[in-house]
Design a protein around this motif. Structure first.
Motif, PDB file in Angstrom:
ATOM      1  N   ILE A 133      58.702  41.305  36.838  1.00 36.75           N
ATOM      2  CA  ILE A 133      58.815  42.271  37.918  1.00 36.75           C
ATOM      3  C   ILE A 133      60.023  41.861  38.754  1.00 36.75           C
ATOM      4  N   LEU A 134      60.942  42.789  38.916  1.00 33.92           N
ATOM      5  CA  LEU A 134      62.172  42.460  39.635  1.00 33.92           C
ATOM      6  C   LEU A 134      62.338  43.345  40.859  1.00 33.92           C
ATOM      7  N   ALA A 135      62.519  42.700  42.009  1.00 38.10           N
ATOM      8  CA  ALA A 135      62.949  43.425  43.203  1.00 38.10           C
ATOM      9  C   ALA A 135      64.459  43.251  43.254  1.00 38.10           C
ATOM     10  N   PRO A 136      65.197  44.224  42.755  1.00 38.95           N
ATOM     11  CA  PRO A 136      66.629  44.037  42.546  1.00 38.95           C
ATOM     12  C   PRO A 136      67.438  44.242  43.820  1.00 38.95           C
ATOM     13  N   LEU A 137      68.577  43.618  43.835  1.00 39.44           N
ATOM     14  CA  LEU A 137      69.550  43.913  44.870  1.00 39.44           C
ATOM     15  C   LEU A 137      70.158  45.273  44.596  1.00 39.44           C
ATOM     16  N   ASP A 138      70.672  45.891  45.634  1.00 38.90           N
ATOM     17  CA  ASP A 138      71.402  47.142  45.446  1.00 38.90           C
ATOM     18  C   ASP A 138      72.551  46.922  44.467  1.00 38.90           C
ATOM     19  N   ARG A 152      61.957  42.040  26.364  1.00 37.46           N
ATOM     20  CA  ARG A 152      61.201  41.649  27.548  1.00 37.46           C
ATOM     21  C   ARG A 152      60.797  42.903  28.319  1.00 37.46           C
ATOM     22  N   ASN A 153      59.536  42.994  28.717  1.00 38.32           N
ATOM     23  CA  ASN A 153      59.103  44.106  29.553  1.00 38.32           C
ATOM     24  C   ASN A 153      59.544  43.860  30.983  1.00 38.32           C
ATOM     25  N   ILE A 154      59.969  44.904  31.650  1.00 31.17           N
ATOM     26  CA  ILE A 154      60.404  44.695  33.028  1.00 31.17           C
ATOM     27  C   ILE A 154      60.057  45.902  33.878  1.00 31.17           C
ATOM     28  N   VAL A 155      59.555  45.655  35.084  1.00 35.22           N
ATOM     29  CA  VAL A 155      59.385  46.765  36.009  1.00 35.22           C
ATOM     30  C   VAL A 155      60.098  46.430  37.309  1.00 35.22           C
ATOM     31  N   LEU A 156      60.687  47.471  37.887  1.00 39.67           N
ATOM     32  CA  LEU A 156      61.444  47.305  39.125  1.00 39.67           C
ATOM     33  C   LEU A 156      60.550  47.626  40.312  1.00 39.67           C
ATOM     34  N   VAL A 157      60.762  46.905  41.388  1.00 39.01           N
ATOM     35  CA  VAL A 157      59.970  47.195  42.581  1.00 39.01           C
ATOM     36  C   VAL A 157      60.888  47.235  43.803  1.00 39.01           C
ATOM     37  N   VAL A 169      58.260  50.870  41.013  1.00 40.57           N
ATOM     38  CA  VAL A 169      57.440  51.206  42.170  1.00 40.57           C
ATOM     39  C   VAL A 169      58.340  51.156  43.387  1.00 40.57           C
ATOM     40  N   VAL A 170      58.520  52.295  44.013  1.00 38.90           N
ATOM     41  CA  VAL A 170      59.405  52.332  45.178  1.00 38.90           C
ATOM     42  C   VAL A 170      58.683  52.995  46.348  1.00 38.90           C
ATOM     43  N   GLU A 310      50.771  45.230  43.588  1.00 40.34           N
ATOM     44  CA  GLU A 310      49.647  45.537  42.707  1.00 40.34           C
ATOM     45  C   GLU A 310      50.018  46.558  41.650  1.00 40.34           C
ATOM     46  N   GLU A 311      50.618  47.645  42.124  1.00 40.69           N
ATOM     47  CA  GLU A 311      50.986  48.716  41.200  1.00 40.69           C
ATOM     48  C   GLU A 311      52.007  48.241  40.177  1.00 40.69           C
ATOM     49  N   ALA A 312      52.962  47.465  40.645  1.00 40.09           N
ATOM     50  CA  ALA A 312      54.001  46.971  39.738  1.00 40.09           C
ATOM     51  C   ALA A 312      53.363  46.136  38.631  1.00 40.09           C
TER      52      ALA A 312
END
Lengths: 346, 346
Positions: A133-138, A152-157, A169-170, A310-312
DNA sequence: CTGAAAGCGCTTACAG
DNA sequence: CTGAAAGCGCTTACAG
């Protein structure tokens, strides 16, 4: 101050599954089955193996397990800034969901540094975690492609740009700005100012546009000025306040896209004898810890960090567990308005 | 809101070292050498292998590496509370030192829960990390023995009880209390109160004893009262303040063993028309983010979190890299006084 | 400087 | 229900 003591010369070594098998008088495979599929093992054998595990203090070697199984049980979470309570809430939410699902969650802090973000993506990639799970920089989402190419599975938050090729998840940032502006108009303010924030931050832009929409839809005779700032820190808030005081043209309602910014504004204004919220109502964004602890507790827009985490994690697990049926999707959560004394005196 | 898109059906798989070897036209072992001991490989071979790695987007499988090598490159850090900026600073310090040393640092948040602390110890133990830095709860250090028995290196940070059988980095809490009390006496306060804190917390006790010593050593005619509280939160500070107001016997200087507590006290006192610092000077502890952002910026005692994290990682690396010569030691760092307007008006 | 081969500690079909 | 055995992807002596 320093107190010394020699290290133990006995470099203890963890017992292996083989040791357990020998002690329990069963085969290696049976021990593995007890650990992974106890339902296919007899109760008697389970008991014997469990006893041996206990006596030996055996802990599974996760590296070997991941290698043999071809998948890992742990999930990685990369946060932008552990100093920001939003990300702490995200971590807590994800942690709860992970432990419910029997997964371990490991954290990394990119510390608002693109290079660290990339490096942690690689570390988790090398560790062959089940997902990230990645909270990415702009700044950029390049690393995302890199690790996905490795399966690799990845979800952005929290931020996802316009990517729809992975789950995310935003929060509806635009709606947050809308809520804040609407609140100020609801309490009768008509000369609004959207104060601060670098104009290249997606969240700042969205919040400002939300405020604009609120004014457009609803405010006849309501104005909305904008003053940008270099960053979201309290010093920027102070300097905007000084600028307003110098010009002698105070708005009667200020929206700041960050609590820190709002705190700086409030201090500088009250120091100059301006009453908050009497003369100027101020609303922040983020609902940081200090927002409620301030002398003038701060109205703000709160983001559902816990739920985001949680959702992420839930999306990630679906992707991990149902690779065939999984549909990428974006979940957009709503922020909420928190009214305190910086806009409404008691 | 939700937007969907089918997942890719091509579950990409990371290329292995074998693939790299084949592509570069060398043996598996040579690829490994390029990665681990480039100094024993010819420049030409390195170039060929590097090219193959690039073309294939190869990333090492860390599970296989740890298994084969019998050791891992990552270090685990278990924090008590990522919501507390002290621990965030510790994490930053450790992260910096780790990346300098070419190690990866993985974080876990025990969230002030003993069970989570134990569980993360086991997770890091199973992951066979090279070492663990633990910020333990007062509650117990049992898990420490468990993982050490498996040969896991561990260093304690922030709290270490009386353990001398492993390295630790702590802060001189007693001295922190001493600093705070001395400061209040320096500005002429004579009726001091040590307000709040559960009496079973080591840090709270040490800080109180430090205050006592300062008063004993230096204060003729200075009194020091103590009122405990259930926890360190701002509500406890408020209730202590109300109690003081009801009794009508205000001290002229208050030491709180946590900023949150001090914030609650300050708000309740100023709400009742008591001047801070005019009537009562208040000093907190921790130097949390909101301490400086408060309307009355808060004097406090700051702990060197960054340095704590750095030192802890340094001790850990020494233990990992020099298992034979390593001497366990305890490093005790000094807290420092930060004077702001809650004790000294400008 | 390079390669062939054993082995790290597990999981998992496959037989029995 | 249990065991024997192959194999996961690397590292690392050991020869050459």
């Amino acid at each position: 101050m320093t107190a010394a003591q020699p290290a133990s010369d006995d470099p203890a070594v963890a017992p292996s599954m083989n040791d357990v098998a020998r002690r329990a008088g069963v085969s290696l495979g049976t021990v593995s089955h007890v650990l992974n599929k106890p339902e296919i093992v007899s109760a008697k054998t389970i008991a014997r193996v469990a006893a041996a595990i206990d006596e030996l203090g055996f802990v599974r070697n996760d590296a070997a397990r991941s290698l043999a199984a071809g998948r890992s049980n742990t999930v990685g979470l990369i946060l932008t800034d552990v100093g920001n309570s939003l990300f702490v809430d995200i971590a807590r939410g994800a942690e709860g969901a992970a432990s419910t699902a029997g997964r371990s969650l490991l954290l990394a802090n990119s510390d608002v540094t693109f290079q660290k973000q990339e490096s942690y993506l690689d570390i988790f990639d090398e560790a062959r975690v089940a997902g990230i799970i990645l909270a990415p920089l702009d700044a950029g989402l390049d690393g995302v492609d890199r690790v996905r190419r490795h399966g690799r599975n990845i979800v952005l938050v929290n931020y996802a740009g316009d990517r729809t090729d992975c789950c995310s998840v935003v929060v509806d940032e635009e709606h947050g700005g809308y809520l804040a502006a609407t609140h100020l108009m609801d309490i009768g303010r008509t000369r609004l100012l959207f104060a601060g924030g670098p104009e290249d931050l997606h969240a700042v832009n969205a919040r400002r546009e939300g405020a604009r929409r609120a004014v457009r839809e609803r405010g006849n005779g309501v104005s909305l000025d904008v003053i940008p700032s270099r960053n979201l820190k309290s010093a920027s808030g102070r300097s905007i306040a000084r600028q307003l005081l110098d010009d002698g043209t105070l708005p009667d309602g200020i929206l700041a896209p960050a609590d820190q910014l709002a705190a700086g504004l409030i201090h500088e204004l009250t120091d100059a004898g301006v009453s908050v919220p009497g003369d100027v109502a101020v609303i922040g964004y983020d609902n940081n810890q200090f927002a409620s602890e301030a002398a003038i507790p701060m109205s703000t827009v709160s983001q559902p960090g816990h739920e985001m985490g949680e959702e992420a994690l839930r999306l990630l697990l679906d992707e991990i567990d149902n690779p065939r049926n999984h549909q990428h999707r974006r979940i957009t959560l709503d922020p909420s308005l928190i009214v305190r004394r910086s806009t409404v005196s008691r």
